[in-house]
Structure formats: structure tokens, C-alpha cells
Design an enzyme around this catalytic site. Structure first.
Site, short mmCIF file in Angstrom:
data_model
loop_
_atom_site.label_atom_id
_atom_site.label_comp_id
_atom_site.label_asym_id
_atom_site.label_seq_id
_atom_site.Cartn_x
_atom_site.Cartn_y
_atom_site.Cartn_z
N LEU A 542 38.99 53.39 66.47
CA LEU A 542 37.72 52.67 66.41
C LEU A 542 36.78 53.07 67.55
O LEU A 542 35.59 53.29 67.35
CB LEU A 542 37.99 51.16 66.45
CG LEU A 542 36.80 50.27 66.15
CD1 LEU A 542 36.29 50.51 64.74
CD2 LEU A 542 37.17 48.82 66.34
N GLN A 545 35.01 56.18 66.87
CA GLN A 545 34.00 56.17 65.81
C GLN A 545 32.71 55.50 66.26
O GLN A 545 31.63 55.88 65.87
CB GLN A 545 34.53 55.39 64.60
CG GLN A 545 35.57 56.15 63.82
CD GLN A 545 36.05 55.33 62.66
OE1 GLN A 545 35.26 54.68 62.00
NE2 GLN A 545 37.34 55.33 62.45
N CYS A 546 32.90 54.44 67.06
CA CYS A 546 31.71 53.67 67.44
C CYS A 546 31.04 54.34 68.61
O CYS A 546 31.67 55.00 69.41
CB CYS A 546 32.11 52.28 67.90
SG CYS A 546 33.01 51.42 66.68
N THR A 547 29.79 54.08 68.71
CA THR A 547 29.10 54.54 69.88
C THR A 547 29.51 53.66 71.03
O THR A 547 29.43 52.45 70.96
CB THR A 547 27.59 54.38 69.69
OG1 THR A 547 27.23 55.07 68.53
CG2 THR A 547 26.85 54.91 70.89
N VAL A 548 29.97 54.30 72.05
CA VAL A 548 30.16 53.55 73.28
C VAL A 548 29.26 54.25 74.28
O VAL A 548 29.60 55.29 74.82
CB VAL A 548 31.63 53.60 73.73
CG1 VAL A 548 31.82 52.73 74.95
CG2 VAL A 548 32.54 53.16 72.61
#
Lengths: 683, 217
Positions: A542, A545-548
Site C-alpha cells: 500500500l 502505491q500511495c503517494t507519500v
């Protein structure tokens, strides 16, 4: 000819409305009058100090029932009829309206009321209709004047004041008038009585008592400044004189004009008339009457469109424009703001970058902003995605694209914004085998093609690398400017894609100066990659996949993306502008800069060190997006070509010859370019 | 000199502004100069208003006026009430005049007077800034293009709530500080000194007689 000059002619009043008139009337209509169309009492003013440079008469009207009349102005009692519909305004019996007013004037003359209060001689009528939706105002003034049944003629040509009175008498006249107006303020009609060498100024009431030996001048404050003709107020004044003090001998009229210039007061431009005035003493009925104001020499009402100053939307637009113009006037006379305003921007992605780019664009006066996004607003979005609010994320969340468009209009109604909710097909994201699935993807492709056609600059602001591929290909083949922004955790990339030219398309391999790469040889987002875009969301956890990304990053990158676009627009060569690879002084030669400065190819920022660099790179001839082989494949085969790309992960690399070149590449070397923190948006 | 002391930094307090404005209105009344004090129930400090009419070249004015007003939907009234037309002179220049309105309003936040202005046609329609440029003749045409207009913004009149152009007050204190430093002996009225330097760029020329108005009124 001689007969014509003999008949006394009058200069009509000209209406002039104060800037506050219509706003005040609109407010009254909404809050007080509402549907009440009964006549209302209003006050107008005129003055007798018109400059000689003025074309004619001026009389300013104010709608207020005024308790306070400014000094040196003469009140004129009026009747305002504000109609509820345009039809009522049109169909109102104008003849009856003015006759009714004339009857009032006549009755006040007969009853001697206007001797006590001569301002009753200068009544006016104002018919209005306010279209408060369009801010269009229809209006018509009438200044009713009684018509003498027999012609009034000039006994001799008009004379200047100096020809009639000596300087002492003029001085005395002026002084006495001032003294009298202290007792009777705003006195517009009075008597000047000459007894030998002395002159006296008195109110009209004393006209009956003047001895036969004295000479009477019927004086009035004359708004006209013509040296042969009196102004409109004289007409009803003459009716008053002819009714109460008729005379076989010519009647003397003093058209009193009083102006001050540079603090120096003068009434020497006043004129004196000798008129043959037929008696009106035995007239029983109200005389005929004239007085509707002409519009361009036609008897017609006027209409004025005040939307520019009263429509809040228009006001916002002009204020925004004015603010931008300040920049031009003050700092950058060369700045072409119209070019910016006319640039239609397509924002692919309405996440943090999309929201911030849109805000910055309207700050620059861009008027057309279109969003494309397939996702909905989630609870975590509003804090970073600056067009959204908490409530937008409730009940499953509203669609990002249309919501962003709506919010943008709430911020600035002058913007033309719209939103389209669909997914951008991606390489390696296999399209289903069913006909319906293929049809859907085809539709989306066509939608995107049409949108790119309709816009001038395409912003790539999505959260995945591969979703940028299709718009890159379409925009490159249609030669539309692409501005790309991508975020890592604390790094960002803002990049303008090279703008192909006919020359670069034919012969891309000529040697070039790397310090200054021409715009048509600059690379795209994919040129530096030696892997074709594939499904980057597959097999990832996760957090991958997510923008951090650091929250401030999107604002920095979005702002730079917009500024880069504006600099590019201001450059005489536009997208063909050569890229600057450093901000060193020797780099800043005239051919490289727009009025706003440098137009780099890329801006790469590293927040950890607060460091920015401006690299430039040449288009890669095996690029998976902008190379000639891909563009011609797309051009020739269209959707068929795209479908192969979507469905076969290795197709692009095979097609471009990349497979042959390909070696193992360390993925960690490549910046992770994605900006969205929601799982939904990245699907 | 007392009131000058507080003005050392180029600003004014509200009381000083009131006194100076009042003295201008009184002086103007005596000399028929047209400046008036206005007061509003919902605004503490009174403000100064001046109106003037300027005539414009009909040509440029027509451009500014646009076609929308002249093309009327209503047809000429077949009316017998104008049979007397031979004694009515043709209307000369109804549409050739433009009224200019100037307001001097005190700004609490900048502690200086602020000049608001508007120009409008005889039908009440406001002119845009470009239209003012193009249609108002006179010597300030050249000057406006230099730098005078660069601090103009359009915003709501603080009291009347209608859109006005505003000369932004951000430079006023600096300007007045310099002016005051140069004229240590001068007792000229702060508002007059300021207006006579910024007014001309927006078509406002104070008559010389104002120079005789001192800070005492």
C-alpha cells in the site's frame, strides 16, 4: 432667416445621472418599492456655473429625497415612475404623463404657488424600468414646458451683462444675490430692479409692488452657456410672467450665469434678453406642453447596460484583470496577458497537483480550465487537495473532476471550468476481452483525443507514470504543449515536453549544442526512461502505491508548473523555445529568455536540501512515447495500435527497439513519480 | 506646528484628517471650489467629495460608449407633443460629457488619506480604466502612462459599497514624509499637498488658490 432668429429658442435640459443613481434605485426596488409602481417623489438638481467648454446644459439628477442640497445647485422636484415590466414602460401613455405634469405646473402658476416656490417651475418626470437580471436600465426624462399659444419673439439680439449694467451694478447685483440666498437658499428665480444707477435683487413675491418708474429684469439662474440662447427653465418662467405680469412693452430677462474658476468668480457671461411676450392672463385651459428628452435627436427613451459595474461576476472579472494589468504596467510592459487568458488548459488529474495548478492558473487570469479524473473524493483528500472540503468526501465522496470544476467557479465565476470523469487507458493495464470493455476503452481514448484537441496546454498531473503515456502520445502527435508535474516523497519534477516540429520529425539526429537544446529537440517525460511504462501498481504494498510526499511539495511543484507554462507562453518561440540549462548570467542571453525570464526544460527539486536544478535533455529516438516510431504507429493505426500497447506489456519496447538495447535497470534510480495519497485514485 | 509634529512619519491620525478635511470644505465653500464634506451614519470619519464634468472628443467617446445604448428597442413615439420643436434647440452634447467623481477617504490601516475616483457617462455608466485613458483629454494623458496609474486598483468604496478606482495608499506615507522633510517651514494643508501631487495623474488639478490654505485652515 430673420424671422427664425427672431423667435426665442431654448436650449433643453440634458439629463445626467450620477454613478450612484442606478445602484440606489436597484436597492430601493428590491428592498422598498418591490412591485410598487406608484409615482415617487425624487429631487434633481441643475446649476448655472457650466464652463464655457461644456457643450450645452448639464443637469445632474439624484434619486434621493434630499434634505441636503449641495451649495450652488438648484433643486428641481421630480416624479419617478419605476415600471415592473418593460412592456408597461413601453406602453405607458407618455402624452398623458407629461400633460398631467404640465397641469401641475400650470396650476401652481395660476394659484401663485410657484411665485412663493419657483422651483415648482422646473418639475421633471423620470420613467424607469430596471432589468435587475441583466442590469439593463431603461429610462426617459421629461422636463415639461408650457407652450405659449402665440410665439414669443426676441425684441433685439441677446446682450452681454456688461452691455446692460456697469461694473458697480454688476458687483452690487452679485453681492445682493448672495445676501438674498442666505435667507432664501438655492434661489433660482428672482427679480433685479433697476432704479437709476442702483440695482436691487428681490424675490418674485415683490413683483406686484415694483413701481412703474423702476425697470424690472426677470432673472433666473440659467444652466445654459450659449451666448445667444437661454436655457429650459425660462420657458415656464415666461408662462408665469405672462400670466401674472403681462406687458405690452418688451420684457427684460436676465439669464444669470455664475461660475468660478481658480477661485475667481464671474457672472459676466450672463446674458440679457428683451422679449415680446404675449399675455397668458386670459387663458383658461392649461396650455400645450413639450419636454420629453430626445435621444440622438429622436424622441425615444435610453437604455444603459450596467452589467460591467453592477454584476458581481463581471466585477470580479474586471478586478482580477486589473490586478494582473498592474503587473504589466508596473514591471513588465511586454507581458501579453491576453495570451495567457486565452490559453485553454486541460488538467489530467484533479488531485493535489490538479487543485493547486488550477488555483494558480486562475490567478494568472486563465479562463478555461478542464479537469479529467476518474476518482472520487475521500476523507483524506481535502486537507491536501485544496479545492475540496470535508463534506465533499462524505457519502462515498463526490467525483473529483466535476467537483473541482464547480469549486473553481465558486472561487471565480469568470472561469469556464468543466470536469470529466473517466479513466485514462494505460499501457500494460490489459483491456478486457469483451466487446463492451474494448468499446469503453475506445470511447475513453476518443474522449481524451477530443479534449486534447480542444485545449492548448495539457497538464499531466496524475499519480501514476503509465497514465501519462497516452496523453503524451496524443499531445505530441497533435503538437500540443504538455506540462508535466510529478512528485516523489521529497523530490519533484516539473517538465515541459519538447514540441516537435516538421524538421525534428524528419531528421532528429543532427548534432546539437547541449547547453542550449532547441524546443523541438527536447525530450518528454518518458525519454529518459529505458523501460516502457507498465502496471506500476501491481505487486506493490500500500505505501508503495500511495503517494507519500511532503505536503508542501505539491504546492511548490504546481506553482512551478504554471509559472513554466506562462514563461513559455511569453517566449516569442513558445514551445519551440530553446531550454536554458542554468541560471548563470552568461546563459541569460536574449534568445533564451521570455519577458518573465528563463524557460527551462525541467525543474527538479530536492526538498531535503531545498535545492533546485534545471536540467535539459534531448529527445530519445527510441522513446516509448514521443519517438517517431510510436507517433507514426499511432497516426497510422490509431486505436488498434493503442490496444496492442494496453494489452501487451512488451509491445512498446519491441516496437521502439528498446528491447534490443535493454539491460537491467535499477528501478530505484528513477524518481517515484506519483502524487495522490488515495488508493482509489491510483487504480 | 503641533499637528505637524504627529505627521513627521508622513501619516495622519483620524482627528487631524477630520480637521484638515473640514478646513478644505469651508475654504472651498468660500471660494466656490466644489469640495464638500460627506458623512455617513455607519462610518465614523467624514470624507471629502469633489465632482467635475469633463467633455470628451465625441469620436473617442463614441467608441467608449458602445453601440448597445444607442440601439434602442423602443420606437420613436409618434407624439404630437413636440410640435413646438422650432423653439427647442438641437441637443448639443448630451453624450459628450463625462462626470468625474473624487473621494478622499481616511484609511485607518494606512493612517493616510486615500483617493477614490470614478468616471461615468451621463447615463450613469462607469468608464473602465482604459476608457478613461482614451476618452479624457488633457495634459495628464501622457503622465498617466508613465507610472502614475500603476498603483490603481478597483475596489468597493469603503462607505458607499460601490466599485471605485483607488490610488493605493501604500506609498502615501513615504511620499508625504519626503515632502514634509523638504518643506520644514511649510504649513500647507497635508491633504492639499498630497492631492496636488497625486491628483493630476487622475485628472484632478487643484486650483492654485488652495495653496493659500494653511494647516490651520
Amino acid at each position: 432667416m430673420s424671422q427664425k432668429t427672431e423667435q426665442l429658442q431654448f436650449a433643453p435640459f440634458s439629463s445626467a445621472l450620477d454613478a450612484g443613481f442606478w445602484p440606489t434605485l436597484s436597492k430601493k426596488k428590491l428592498e422598498e418599492y418591490k412591485l410598487d409602481d406608484q409615482p415617487k417623489e425624487v429631487y434633481g438638481y441643475y446649476y448655472n456655473e457650466t464652463k464655457d467648454t461644456y457643450p450645452n446644459n448639464c443637469c445632474f439628477f439624484s434619486v434621493h429625497r434630499s434634505s441636503h442640497i449641495p451649495p450652488h445647485l438648484f433643486p428641481s422636484p421630480g416624479t419617478l415612475v419605476n415600471f415592473n415590466t418593460l412592456e408597461a414602460f413601453k406602453e405607458c401613455d407618455k402624452k398623458a404623463v407629461i400633460e398631467k405634469a404640465a397641469k401641475h405646473v400650470w396650476e401652481d402658476i395660476i394659484s401663485r404657488k410657484s411665485i412663493q416656490n419657483p422651483s415648482l417651475l422646473t418639475r421633471f418626470i423620470l420613467l424607469t424600468f430596471c432589468d435587475l437580471k441583466k442590469y439593463h436600465y431603461h429610462y426617459w426624462f421629461a422636463f415639461p414646458a408650457l407652450v405659449s399659444p402665440e410665439p414669443i419673439t426676441l425684441h433685439k439680439p441677446a446682450r452681454k451683462l456688461e452691455e446692460v449694467f456697469n461694473p458697480d451694478q454688476i458687483k452690487s447685483l452679485q453681492k445682493q444675490y448672495d445676501t438674498l440666498t442666505k435667507k432664501v437658499p438655492h434661489l433660482a428665480f428672482f427679480l433685479v430692479i433697476q432704479d437709476g444707477s442702483s440695482v436691487k435683487v428681490q424675490t418674485l413675491e415683490s413683483a406686484d409692488k415694483v413701481s412703474n418708474k423702476s425697470k424690472i429684469f426677470y432673472a433666473f439662474c440659467d444652466p445654459c452657456n450659449l451666448d445667444q440662447h437661454p436655457g429650459w427653465p425660462l420657458r415656464n418662467y415666461l408662462a408665469l410672467i405672462a400670466s401674472h405680469w403681462p406687458s405690452e412693452a418688451p420684457v427684460s430677462i436676465l439669464c444669470y450665469r455664475d461660475r468660478s474658476r481658480e477661485g475667481q468668480r464671474s457672472c459676466l457671461h450672463s446674458i440679457v434678453l428683451e422679449v415680446n411676450l404675449p399675455s397668458m392672463k386670459n387663458i383658461a385651459e392649461c396650455p400645450k406642453c413639450v419636454g420629453w428628452e430626445r435621444n440622438q435627436n429622436k424622441l425615444a427613451p435610453r437604455v444603459v447596460d450596467l452589467s460591467a459595474s453592477m454584476d458581481p461576476n463581471r466585477l470580479a472579472e474586471s478586478s482580477v484583470d486589473l490586478n494582473l494589468k498592474l503587473m504589466r504596467w508596473r514591471l513588465l510592459p511586454e507581458l501579453d496577458l491576453d495570451k495567457v487568458a486565452q490559453t485553454r488548459c486541460l488538467l489530467l488529474g484533479a488531485g493535489t497537483l490538479g487543485c493547486n495548478v488550477a488555483r494558480c492558473l486562475i490567478g494568472w487570469g486563465v479562463r478555461t480550465v478542464t479537469f479529467v479524473d476518474n476518482s472520487t473524493i475521500s476523507y483524506s483528500n481535502p486537507v491536501r487537495q485544496t479545492l475540496f472540503e470535508f463534506e465533499d468526501s462524505q457519502n462515498g465522496g463526490r467525483p473529483k473532476a466535476t467537483t473541482a470544476a464547480e469549486k473553481l467557479q465558486k472561487i471565480f465565476p469568470g472561469v469556464k471550468s468543466s470536469g470529466h470523469q473517466f479513466s485514462i487507458p494505460m499501457p500494460g493495464h490489459a483491456v478486457g476481452k469483451t466487446e463492451a470493455a474494448i468499446k469503453q476503452v475506445e470511447e475513453d481514448v476518443h474522449k481524451l483525443e477530443a479534449l486534447i484537441d480542444d485545449h492548448d496546454v495539457i497538464f499531466l498531473l496524475m499519480d501514476t507514470r503509465e497514465s501519462r503515456w497516452l496523453p503524451t502520445v496524443i499531445a505530441a502527435s497533435k503538437r500540443k504543449q504538455v506540462i508535466n508535474a510529478a512528485l516523489g516523497f521529497d523530490t519533484y519534477l516539473v517538465l515541459r515536453h519538447g514540441m516537435k516540429s516538421d524538421q525534428s520529425a524528419k531528421q532528429p539526429a543532427s548534432p546539437i549544442n547541449l547547453a542550449c537544446i532547441p524546443g523541438d529537440r527536447l525530450g518528454c517525460y518518458f525519454c529518459n526512461d529505458v523501460v516502457a511504462p507498465g502496471n506500476s501498481t501491481r505487486d506493490r504494498t500500500l505505501d508503495q502505491q500511495c503517494t507519500v510526499s511532503r505536503p508542501g511539495l505539491s504546492m511548490v511543484a504546481a506553482a512551478l508548473a504554471v509559472e513554466l507554462m506562462v514563461s513559455l507562453l511569453q517566449h516569442p518561440n513558445g514551445g519551440q523555445a530553446a531550454a536554458d540549462t542554468s541560471a548563470k548570467d552568461d546563459h541569460l542571453n536574449a534568445s533564451l529568455i521570455s519577458p518573465l525570464g528563463l524557460v527551462p526544460h525541467q525543474v527538479r527539486g530536492f526538498l531535503a536540501r531545498y535545492h533546485t536544478i534545471l536540467p535539459a535533455s534531448v529527445a530519445f529516438d527510441k522513446c516509448t512515447a514521443c519517438s517517431e516510431s510510436v507517433l507514426s504507429g499511432y497516426k497510422k493505426q490509431g486505436f488498434k495500435f493503442l490496444l496492442k500497447v494496453f494489452n501487451q506489456p512488451s509491445f512498446l519496447e519491441d516496437h521502439t527497439g528498446l528491447t534490443v538495447l535493454h539491460q537491467e535497470v535499477d528501478n530505484a534510480e528513477i524518481l517515484a513519480f506519483s502524487d495522490d495519497d488515495s488508493v482509489k485514485s491510483s487504480e | 506646528m503641533n499637528s505637524q509634529a504627529a505627521m513627521g512619519n508622513g501619516t495622519l491620525n483620524a482627528d487631524e484628517f477630520n480637521k484638515l478635511a473640514e478646513s478644505i470644505a469651508v475654504f472651498s465653500g468660500e471660494h466656490r471650489l466644489g469640495w464638500q464634506i460627506q458623512k455617513s451614519s455607519h462610518f465614523e470619519t467624514p470624507w471629502l467629495v469633489f465632482k467635475q464634468v469633463v467633455n470628451v472628443q465625441p469620436k473617442s467617446q463614441k467608441e467608449a460608449h458602445g453601440a448597445e445604448e444607442s440601439e434602442l428597442e423602443l420606437k420613436e413615439e409618434a407624439s404630437d407633443c413636440d410640435e413646438n420643436e422650432q423653439v427647442t434647440l438641437g441637443v448639443g452634447g448630451h453624450d459628450d460629457t463625462i462626470a468625474m467623481e473624487y473621494h478622499v477617504v481616511y484609511s485607518e490601516s494606512y493612517q493616510v488619506p486615500v483617493l477614490y475616483f470614478n468616471a461615468f457617462h451621463s447615463n450613469g455608466k462607469l468608464l473602465s480604466l482604459e476608457e478613461i485613458w482614451n476618452s479624457v483629454p488633457g495634459p495628464f494623458q501622457e503622465r498617466v502612462r508613465l507610472d502614475g496609474w500603476s498603483t490603481i486598483t478597483q475596489q468597493e468604496h469603503p462607505i458607499l459599497g460601490r466599485p471605485f478606482f483607488q490610488l493605493h495608499p501604500c506609498h502615501t506615507a513615504d511620499l508625504m514624509k519626503q515632502t514634509q522633510a523638504m518643506n520644514t517651514h511649510s504649513k500647507s494643508n497635508y491633504i492639499i499637498t498630497w492631492l496636488s501631487s497625486v491628483g493630476p495623474v487622475v485628472g484632478l488639478n487643484l486650483p492654485l488658490v488652495f495653496a493659500t490654505l494653511s494647516d490651520k485652515g
